[in-house]
Write an enzyme that holds these catalytic residues in place. Structure first.
Site, PDB file in Angstrom:
ATOM      1  N   SER A   1      29.221 -16.977  83.867  1.00  0.00           N
ATOM      2  CA  SER A   1      28.704 -18.358  83.832  1.00  0.00           C
ATOM      3  C   SER A   1      29.651 -19.305  84.571  1.00  0.00           C
ATOM      4  CB  SER A   1      28.595 -18.845  82.379  1.00  0.00           C
ATOM      5  OG  SER A   1      27.614 -18.117  81.700  1.00  0.00           O
TER       6      SER A   1
ATOM      7  N   ARG B   1      29.212 -21.486  88.287  1.00  0.00           N
ATOM      8  CA  ARG B   1      29.385 -22.947  88.325  1.00  0.00           C
ATOM      9  C   ARG B   1      30.487 -23.351  89.296  1.00  0.00           C
ATOM     10  NH1 ARG B   1      26.888 -21.404  83.854  1.00  0.00           N
ATOM     11  NH2 ARG B   1      25.700 -22.844  82.550  1.00  0.00           N
TER      12      ARG B   1
ATOM     13  N   GLY C   1      19.054 -15.266  86.634  1.00  0.00           N
ATOM     14  CA  GLY C   1      18.404 -16.440  86.058  1.00  0.00           C
ATOM     15  C   GLY C   1      19.279 -17.678  86.192  1.00  0.00           C
TER      16      GLY C   1
ATOM     17  N   SER D   1      19.304 -23.773  75.564  1.00  0.00           N
ATOM     18  CA  SER D   1      19.556 -22.988  76.777  1.00  0.00           C
ATOM     19  C   SER D   1      20.494 -23.754  77.694  1.00  0.00           C
ATOM     20  CB  SER D   1      18.232 -22.715  77.506  1.00  0.00           C
ATOM     21  OG  SER D   1      18.490 -22.376  78.853  1.00  0.00           O
TER      22      SER D   1
ATOM     23  N   GLN E   1      21.149 -22.919  80.608  1.00  0.00           N
ATOM     24  CA  GLN E   1      20.575 -22.931  81.957  1.00  0.00           C
ATOM     25  C   GLN E   1      19.652 -24.133  82.126  1.00  0.00           C
ATOM     26  OE1 GLN E   1      18.884 -19.068  82.716  1.00  0.00           O
ATOM     27  NE2 GLN E   1      20.879 -18.072  82.641  1.00  0.00           N
TER      28      GLN E   1
ATOM     29  N   ASP F   1      23.970 -13.193  74.617  1.00  0.00           N
ATOM     30  CA  ASP F   1      24.057 -12.049  75.531  1.00  0.00           C
ATOM     31  C   ASP F   1      24.700 -10.824  74.872  1.00  0.00           C
ATOM     32  OD1 ASP F   1      22.903 -13.605  77.496  1.00  0.00           O
ATOM     33  OD2 ASP F   1      24.795 -14.126  78.455  1.00  0.00           O
TER      34      ASP F   1
ATOM     35  N   ARG G   1      14.573  -8.126  75.378  1.00  0.00           N
ATOM     36  CA  ARG G   1      15.635  -7.344  74.708  1.00  0.00           C
ATOM     37  C   ARG G   1      15.318  -7.027  73.247  1.00  0.00           C
ATOM     38  NH1 ARG G   1      20.735 -10.317  77.697  1.00  0.00           N
ATOM     39  NH2 ARG G   1      20.593  -9.100  79.626  1.00  0.00           N
TER      40      ARG G   1
ATOM     41  N   ARG H   1      22.901  -5.486  80.593  1.00  0.00           N
ATOM     42  CA  ARG H   1      23.458  -5.453  79.228  1.00  0.00           C
ATOM     43  C   ARG H   1      22.898  -4.281  78.420  1.00  0.00           C
ATOM     44  NH1 ARG H   1      27.015  -9.243  79.627  1.00  0.00           N
ATOM     45  NH2 ARG H   1      26.476 -11.164  80.683  1.00  0.00           N
TER      46      ARG H   1
HETATM   47  C1  S3P Z   1      23.889 -18.642  80.922  1.00  0.00           C
HETATM   48  C2  S3P Z   1      23.223 -19.063  79.808  1.00  0.00           C
HETATM   49  C3  S3P Z   1      22.526 -18.146  78.897  1.00  0.00           C
HETATM   50  C4  S3P Z   1      22.907 -16.686  79.112  1.00  0.00           C
HETATM   51  C5  S3P Z   1      23.021 -16.325  80.554  1.00  0.00           C
HETATM   52  C6  S3P Z   1      24.001 -17.223  81.280  1.00  0.00           C
HETATM   53  C7  S3P Z   1      24.532 -19.672  81.774  1.00  0.00           C
HETATM   54  O1  S3P Z   1      21.153 -18.314  79.106  1.00  0.00           O
HETATM   55  O2  S3P Z   1      21.976 -15.845  78.459  1.00  0.00           O
HETATM   56  O3  S3P Z   1      23.446 -14.979  80.688  1.00  0.00           O
HETATM   57  O4  S3P Z   1      25.399 -19.308  82.583  1.00  0.00           O
HETATM   58  O5  S3P Z   1      24.188 -20.847  81.623  1.00  0.00           O
HETATM   59  P1  S3P Z   1      20.367 -19.471  78.321  1.00  0.00           P
HETATM   60  O6  S3P Z   1      21.304 -20.589  78.178  1.00  0.00           O
HETATM   61  O7  S3P Z   1      19.187 -19.828  79.117  1.00  0.00           O
HETATM   62  O8  S3P Z   1      20.057 -18.855  76.987  1.00  0.00           O
END
Ligand code: S3P
Length: 425
Positions: free
Chosen positions: A20, A24, A91, A164, A166, A312, A343, A385
């Site tokens: 993550s 960023r 994602g 989330s 994300q 995760d 999952r 995973r």
């Molecule tokens: C992540 C947020 C998580 C996580 C993903 C990485 C991120 O997803 O599952 O592997 O880097 O912001 P969500 O926040 O959508 O659950």
């Protein structure tokens, strides 16, 4: 790949950089003035997808031996991509970059692999459209491929139905290009790396409870970023050491941000022996070393506000629960259905193949642990995973397991099998 049963695990490992935080650092470095120097960057396939997307938009990014250099061009310096941006399996790349693209004055398209093509994008399309963004799903199924025509955005106060990071990060990044203060409120706090790191690059980001807000049009300046080790990667060796009697493993340089450290709380609740040593910070994130010893584990309940802090890690927690005595209940985790695979399904179906007594539920699973599991072939498909979690299960199974598509681990941990072998010798 055949993964064999192991005896006790011994030794030390350095955990590779946090996925993550690595994503960023590339993104915020690209939007900054000057150079960002990233050390301990995760060279996993997902983060390499982020690099290639920004290179396609004219950012020079150099992968040196010990660091990555991002030569940022400022908030308004990206150029229109000439090709479809390929987010691969990621994602995070897709959802975060969409917020940036929505505010940049050009047309872009985003696509990815067959797993990414099933993952829900409505959760970002809805708030972005409230910000007056022009974003469409080209197959009209709320998934990638997406087409985004960027322009100045309208600031919003958004209440998200899902916890989330994300979604939160997508909206905050779009907020950089908005006409006022943008806020996001989530039901439960998700990982806060965006808030911490954007602030250190010079953005005006505030956090209060589960609300994060951002002011538009800051001047961002390149930084030195030292990426902490990824607790989500450490989780496999935490589980492996706890599960194999007589083990003692020192896991160095693990990021233990409280929005990410739920695995440590669950392992403790299951009776696991984990000591935090040498606490320090790296680029504003808490880090420590973890000393993990073989322990006899028992079942627990994993639920509520803990879920986003270990989302995760649930596949490997389920593997721990399968070997622990008694019942483990995992609930409030419906988000598992929209990860690289569903999952709830892939964890429970694969555990059943090994002879585990497990029942899927709408928002988690119930695991009756402690039965002796048997050898089987497990297909990880497009889910890194699942590959690594079942490699850990194999360590405790006579005859091990045959792991198909094991190479998908490279999405987040290219040296996973090497590190596992090193500790198993
Ligand atoms: C992540 C947020 C998580 C996580 C993903 C990485 C991120 O997803 O599952 O592997 O880097 O912001 P969500 O926040 O959508 O659950």
């Amino acid at each position: 790949m055949q993964i064999k049963k192991a005896h006790a695990l011994h030794g030390e490992i350095n955990i590779p950089g946090d996925k993550s935080i690595s994503h960023r650092a590339i993104m915020f470095g690209s939007l900054s003035n000057g150079t960002t120097e990233i050390t301990n960057f995760l060279e996993g396939a997902d983060c390499l997808s982020t690099i290639s997307c920004f290179q396609e938009m004219g950012i020079k990014i150099e992968q040196k031996k010990n660091c990555v250099l991002v030569h940022g061009k400022g908030l308004h310096g990206l150029k229109e991509p000439q090709h479809i941006l390929d987010a691969g399996n990621s994602g995070t790349t897709t959802r975060l970059i969409s917020g940036i693209l929505a505010g940049n004055p050009f047309v872009s398209q985003l696509d990815g692999d067959n797993s990414l093509r099933t993952r829900p994008m409505k959760r970002i399309m809805e708030p972005l459209r409230l910000m007056q963004a022009d974003i469409e799903s080209l197959k009209d199924n709320n998934c990638v491929p997406l087409k985004i025509t960027g322009h100045e955005l309208h600031a919003i106060d958004y209440t998200s139905k899902v916890a989330s990071a994300q979604v939160k990060s997508c909206i905050l990044l779009a907020g950089l290009y908005a006409d006022g203060i943008t806020s996001v409120t989530e039901p439960v706090l998700s990982r806060n790396h965006t808030e911490l790191m954007l602030r250190s690059f010079g953005a005006k980001v505030t956090s209060e409870g589960t609300t994060a807000s951002i002011a538009p049009d800051p001047v961002l300046n390149g930084q030195k970023v030292e990426v902490p080790g990824d607790i989500s990667s450490a989780a496999y060796f935490i589980a492996a050491a706890l599960l194999t009697p007589g083990s003692e493993v020192l896991i160095r340089n693990v990021g233990v941000n409280p929005t990410r450290d739920g695995i440590l709380k669950v392992a403790k609740a299951m009776g696991g022996s984990i000591e935090r040593l040498n606490p320090r910070t790296a680029s504003g994130e808490p880090v420590c070393d973890l000393l993990v010893k073989g322990s006899s584990l028992h079942g627990t309940v994993v639920e509520g506000e803990l879920i986003p802090t270990l989302i995760d890690e649930i596949p490997v927690i389920a593997v721990m629960a399968a070997f622990a005595e008694g019942i483990t209940i995992i609930r409030d985790a419906a988000e598992l259905k929209v990860k690289e695979t569903d999952r709830i399904l892939t964890v429970t179906e694969n555990l059943k193949l090994l002879g585990c007594d497990v029942t899927p539920t709408d928002d988690g699973m119930i695991i009756h642990g402690g039965k002796t599991l048997h050898s089987a072939a497990i297909d990880a498909g497009l889910d890194h995973r699942i590959a690594m979690s079942f490699a850990i299960a194999a360590l405790n199974i006579d005859g091990g397991i045959e792991l198909e598509h094991s190479e998908i681990a490279e999405v987040s941990y290219p040296d996973f099998y090497k590190d596992l072998e090193k500790l198993s010798m």
